[in-house]
Design a protein around this motif. Structure first.
Motif, mmCIF file in Angstrom:
data_model
loop_
_atom_site.group_PDB
_atom_site.id
_atom_site.type_symbol
_atom_site.label_atom_id
_atom_site.label_comp_id
_atom_site.label_asym_id
_atom_site.label_seq_id
_atom_site.Cartn_x
_atom_site.Cartn_y
_atom_site.Cartn_z
ATOM 1 N N SER A 18 0.043 9.655 3.375
ATOM 2 C CA SER A 18 1.085 9.279 4.062
ATOM 3 C C SER A 18 2.495 9.379 3.731
ATOM 4 C CB SER A 18 1.037 7.697 4.333
ATOM 5 O OG SER A 18 1.451 6.869 3.093
ATOM 6 N N ASN A 19 3.344 9.524 4.498
ATOM 7 C CA ASN A 19 4.724 9.589 4.197
ATOM 8 C C ASN A 19 5.565 8.489 4.654
ATOM 9 O OD1 ASN A 19 4.766 12.332 3.457
ATOM 10 N ND2 ASN A 19 4.287 13.074 5.398
ATOM 11 N N GLY A 20 6.359 8.126 3.576
ATOM 12 C CA GLY A 20 7.510 7.168 4.019
ATOM 13 C C GLY A 20 6.804 5.590 3.514
ATOM 14 N N ILE A 21 7.688 4.649 3.597
ATOM 15 C CA ILE A 21 7.397 3.303 3.246
ATOM 16 C C ILE A 21 8.177 2.511 4.406
ATOM 17 C CG2 ILE A 21 7.891 1.486 1.799
ATOM 18 C CD1 ILE A 21 8.122 3.505 -0.592
ATOM 19 N N THR A 22 7.524 1.886 5.163
ATOM 20 C CA THR A 22 8.249 1.201 6.324
ATOM 21 C C THR A 22 7.837 -0.298 6.385
ATOM 22 O OG1 THR A 22 6.168 1.469 7.663
ATOM 23 C CG2 THR A 22 7.855 3.224 7.884
ATOM 24 N N ASN A 26 11.611 8.110 4.706
ATOM 25 C CA ASN A 26 11.526 9.630 4.220
ATOM 26 C C ASN A 26 10.968 9.835 2.925
ATOM 27 O OD1 ASN A 26 12.447 10.645 6.802
ATOM 28 N ND2 ASN A 26 14.717 10.182 6.122
ATOM 29 N N MET A 27 10.884 8.652 2.151
ATOM 30 C CA MET A 27 10.133 8.939 0.800
ATOM 31 C C MET A 27 8.797 9.164 0.839
ATOM 32 S SD MET A 27 11.719 5.700 -1.342
ATOM 33 C CE MET A 27 13.628 5.654 -2.020
ATOM 34 N N ARG A 28 8.709 10.115 0.052
ATOM 35 C CA ARG A 28 7.117 10.672 -0.351
ATOM 36 C C ARG A 28 6.039 9.529 -0.869
ATOM 37 N NH1 ARG A 28 3.254 13.299 1.324
ATOM 38 N NH2 ARG A 28 1.873 14.341 -0.067
ATOM 39 N N ALA A 50 0.929 -1.203 0.010
ATOM 40 C CA ALA A 50 -0.173 0.064 0.117
ATOM 41 C C ALA A 50 0.902 1.061 -0.010
ATOM 42 C CB ALA A 50 -1.068 -0.189 1.061
ATOM 43 N N GLN A 51 1.861 1.264 1.008
ATOM 44 C CA GLN A 51 2.874 2.403 0.831
ATOM 45 C C GLN A 51 3.482 2.729 -0.355
ATOM 46 O OE1 GLN A 51 4.851 1.223 4.470
ATOM 47 N NE2 GLN A 51 3.556 2.426 5.834
ATOM 48 N N LEU A 75 4.717 5.206 -5.845
ATOM 49 C CA LEU A 75 4.601 4.804 -7.253
ATOM 50 C C LEU A 75 3.774 5.813 -8.223
ATOM 51 C CD1 LEU A 75 5.074 1.113 -7.316
ATOM 52 C CD2 LEU A 75 6.686 2.474 -7.971
ATOM 53 N N HIS A 76 2.376 5.954 -7.553
ATOM 54 C CA HIS A 76 1.472 6.859 -8.279
ATOM 55 C C HIS A 76 1.851 8.404 -7.980
ATOM 56 C CE1 HIS A 76 -2.004 4.805 -9.100
ATOM 57 N NE2 HIS A 76 -2.013 4.154 -7.948
ATOM 58 N N SER A 77 2.786 8.914 -7.122
ATOM 59 C CA SER A 77 2.912 10.391 -6.977
ATOM 60 C C SER A 77 4.747 10.483 -7.301
ATOM 61 C CB SER A 77 2.848 10.767 -5.447
ATOM 62 O OG SER A 77 3.485 10.018 -4.580
ATOM 63 N N ASN A 78 5.427 9.543 -7.085
ATOM 64 C CA ASN A 78 6.859 9.825 -7.454
ATOM 65 C C ASN A 78 7.721 8.708 -7.828
ATOM 66 O OD1 ASN A 78 9.095 11.461 -7.791
ATOM 67 N ND2 ASN A 78 9.497 11.187 -5.421
ATOM 68 N N THR A 79 7.408 8.205 -9.057
ATOM 69 C CA THR A 79 8.479 6.834 -9.267
ATOM 70 C C THR A 79 9.767 7.295 -9.662
ATOM 71 O OG1 THR A 79 8.643 4.868 -10.539
ATOM 72 C CG2 THR A 79 7.603 6.601 -11.598
ATOM 73 N N THR A 80 10.826 6.591 -9.154
ATOM 74 C CA THR A 80 12.241 7.100 -9.277
ATOM 75 C C THR A 80 12.977 5.649 -9.811
ATOM 76 O OG1 THR A 80 12.672 6.934 -7.107
ATOM 77 C CG2 THR A 80 12.116 8.845 -7.877
ATOM 78 N N PRO A 81 14.171 6.106 -10.213
ATOM 79 C CA PRO A 81 15.129 4.714 -10.394
ATOM 80 C C PRO A 81 15.330 3.921 -8.884
ATOM 81 C CG PRO A 81 16.024 6.663 -11.529
ATOM 82 C CD PRO A 81 15.021 7.033 -10.677
#
Length: 103
Positions: free
Chosen positions: A73-77, A66-68, A16-17, A22-28
């Motif tokens: 929610s903020n972060g992936i835990t 710390n990832m958006r 879920a996180q 991925l929806h808001s800010n996919t990066t390498p």
């Protein structure tokens, strides 16, 4: 499947996180996250996710925390549920991420 919104399915905090990120800010970095998640799916040990992520991507728990991850929610835990039947699907998703971020 994975629960999303009002749809029935398995609740998985990590998925879920990460999904929101991925929806808001996919990066390498998502390539390394996916590789570590696949490693976890093979081992069944959540600690192995973090070890693989650090050893192969130099990303720590704090980095993911710390990832958006979307507007709510903020972060992936995590942690993630062990869903080894998803290995082939995530191998394909890894390919998509690599194509997307290959430049």
């Amino acid at each position: 499947g994975i629960k999303e919104g009002h749809r029935p399915g398995i609740e998985d905090r990590f998925i879920a996180q990460w999904h929101q990120k991925l929806h808001s800010n996919t990066t390498p970095d998502d390539i390394k996250i996916c590789e570590a998640y696949l490693h976890f799916l093979h081992t069944g040990n959540w600690d192995s996710f973090w070890e693989h992520l650090w050893d192969h991507g130099r990303l720590s728990r704090e980095d993911l925390g710390n990832m958006r991850a979307g507007w709510r929610s903020n972060g992936i835990t995590g942690p993630a549920c062990h869903l080894p039947h998803m290995i082939d699907s995530f191998k394909h998703f890894l390919w998509i991420l690599k194509v997307t971020h290959s430049g």
